[in-house]
Design an enzyme around this catalytic site. Structure first.
Site, PDB file in Angstrom:
ATOM      1  N   TYR A 118       9.509 -27.280   9.017  1.00 55.28           N
ATOM      2  CA  TYR A 118       8.321 -27.594   9.804  1.00 55.28           C
ATOM      3  C   TYR A 118       7.481 -26.377  10.181  1.00 55.28           C
ATOM      4  CZ  TYR A 118       5.447 -29.453  13.578  1.00 55.28           C
ATOM      5  OH  TYR A 118       4.402 -29.798  14.373  1.00 55.28           O
ATOM      6  N   LYS A 173       1.190 -55.007  -1.516  1.00 55.34           N
ATOM      7  CA  LYS A 173       1.030 -54.245  -2.754  1.00 55.34           C
ATOM      8  C   LYS A 173       1.782 -52.910  -2.672  1.00 55.34           C
ATOM      9  CE  LYS A 173      -2.873 -54.726  -4.866  1.00 55.34           C
ATOM     10  NZ  LYS A 173      -2.542 -55.338  -6.178  1.00 55.34           N
ATOM     11  N   GLY A 278     -19.090 -61.633 -13.781  1.00 52.57           N
ATOM     12  CA  GLY A 278     -18.770 -60.688 -12.722  1.00 52.57           C
ATOM     13  C   GLY A 278     -18.039 -59.470 -13.234  1.00 52.57           C
TER      14      GLY A 278
END
Length: 473
Positions: A118, A173, A278
């Site tokens: 860190y 997803k 489309g």
């Protein structure tokens, strides 16, 4: 209702609208037959016992209904029936807390570990990356991290619900990316306000792109989604994958290839009709042409597109110029007469038995705009509705393609990559299994993502080898 499950699911209902009922009964059949409020058409099945279900004299039933109103009726009736001990909304219980989480990879056991990772360690890594940005892929999770992005303007199946309501589909997803392809996917909902213009979305995605190895665009309304994908593709050095322009066309082409094989026809000579103009229709048409389908005709609700038409939007004008080699004109019925296959991507289109009877037999019918395809004894059909034996879903494409793009460090999605993915998807259905009710692999077939990823990575490796090298001087 007095019925017996026999341990098996009765047809009916929708998995998204389901309740788990815990009933006072000694057997599953007794539990079902004791509940006289179960309506015809509801699906009923046993539930694998866990805790409560294992108690003596208790049995659990999974009841699937058709919609939210039926779910409310089921909940109310169950709450009034003294034999029902508990009634749990299956989807809400499963979704509590969301389907994904973030966990650290290294263990933190001592202060030295924290300093290594860190403070001092992070500073050293930052300096290394600043000196050589290419090392970010090795020293961070960027190379396996994908952003799944939507503005909520086209939530699948529901339309414009806003960014927060898009979160469940994005999380789902992301979870599938992790489960099927080992990808760390992060759902990101963009609140673009009322404007929702391409400029704002492109700027937002560009700003966060350094965190990710690829971008997935989903649930963004047409036609602006096409402009967003194009501009990001040009601006970023990582792949930008769009469901409607990349995932779905791959699955449509793979399914169509196998459907024509079942019909004993060939892609190169088949007459294919596309209903709709489309973004998805345009992407499907382009991929069909690249795959060698030479006779493609595109129809709007007003008639057949052709080069004779003027004053069309840019995308529609391109379709008019590149398709309709027979120079047909008039209503869609003229295009369907004698056609081998039709891909319906237009909610305004209307297919019926009379139209299908004019097509070359057996007709191949892909109904991907909502309604079920017309029933027919000889038709080879596919649909975008779950539960159909030939379910057309981008889930068959995006985990494997993204895995391959990340593995290869590819900078963009190319037509060659999409065609390679199509070859894999079509080829994973063996000759013995191929038939009218088996055009594509199962959506959870474990072979699909790794096989597709390997093919995608091979295409990118070939492209890199073919790229001319710069010489010194």
């Amino acid at each position: 209702m007095k019925a017996s499950t026999g341990g098996q699911q009765r047809p009916g209902g929708n998995p998204a609208f389901a309740m788990v009922l815990t009933v006072r009964a000694d057997t599953q059949d007794e539990a079902v037959s004791s509940l006289d409020f179960l309506e015809p058409g509801w699906g009923v099945a046993a539930v694998r016992h866990d805790g409560t279900g294992d108690l003596p004299g208790r049995r659990q039933l999974l009841v699937q209904v058709g919609d939210e109103a039926a779910l409310h009726r089921l909940r109310r009736a169950a709450s009034l029936d003294g034999r029902v001990v508990a009634c749990t909304d299956r989807l809400r219980a499963m979704s509590a807390g969301g389907p994904i989480e973030v966990r650290p990879r290294p263990a933190f056991r001592a202060a030295e570990d924290l300093a290594l990772l860190y403070t001092r360690g992070a500073a050293r890594l930052a300096a290394t990356i600043a000196a050589d940005p290419g090392t970010a892929s090795e020293l961070t999770g960027r190379s396996n991290r994908v952003a799944v992005i939507s503005d909520g303007s086209a939530v699948p199946g529901l339309g414009d619900l806003g960014p927060t309501a898009a979160l469940p589909s994005l999380e789902a997803k992301a979870a599938l990316c992790a489960r099927l392809a080992g990808i760390d996917a992060v759902p990101i909902c963009l609140d673009m306000g009322l404007a929702r213009d391409a400029d704002g979305t492109v700027a937002a995605v560009r700003a966060i792109a350094p965190t990710f190895g690829a971008i997935i665009l989903t649930g963004i309304a047409s036609p602006v989604c096409s402009d967003i994908e194009r501009r990001l593709r040009l601006a970023l050095d990582i792949p930008v994958f769009h469901d409607e322009q990349h995932g779905l066309p791959v699955v449509v082409l793979a399914g169509l290839r196998n459907a024509l094989r079942v019909a004993d026809k060939h892609m190169s000579t088949a007459r294919v009709v596309i209903l709709g103009t489309g973004v998805t229709a345009g992407a499907v048409t382009r991929l069909l042409l690249h795959a060698g389908v030479s006779d493609v005709t595109v129809c709007t609700p007003h008639g057949i597109l052709g080069p004779q038409l003027r004053d069309l939007p840019a995308q529609t004008a391109w379709l008019a110029q590149q398709t309709n080699p027979r120079r047909l004109h008039g209503p869609q019925a003229q295009a369907l007469a004698g056609a081998d296959a039709v891909v319906d991507l237009s909610p305004a289109a209307r297919l019926d038995q009379q139209l299908l009877a004019t097509m070359a037999q057996p007709p191949v019918v892909f109904a991907l705009s909502g309604p079920e395809p017309p029933a027919g004894a000889t038709a080879i059909t596919a649909t975008d509705r779950p539960g159909h034996p030939n379910h057309i879903t981008d889930l068959l494409a995006f985990p494997g393609i993204l895995r391959g793009l990340l593995d290869a460090g590819a900078p963009r999605v190319t037509t060659d990559i999409l065609l390679a993915a199509t070859d894999v998807l079509a080829g994973l259905v063996s000759e013995d299994a191929l038939g009218p009710h088996r055009l594509l692999p199962d959506v959870l077939d474990p072979q699909v993502p790794p096989t597709m990823a390997a093919a995608v990575a091979a295409v990118e490796a070939s492209r890199c080898r073919a790229r001319p090298r710069r010489t010194a001087g």
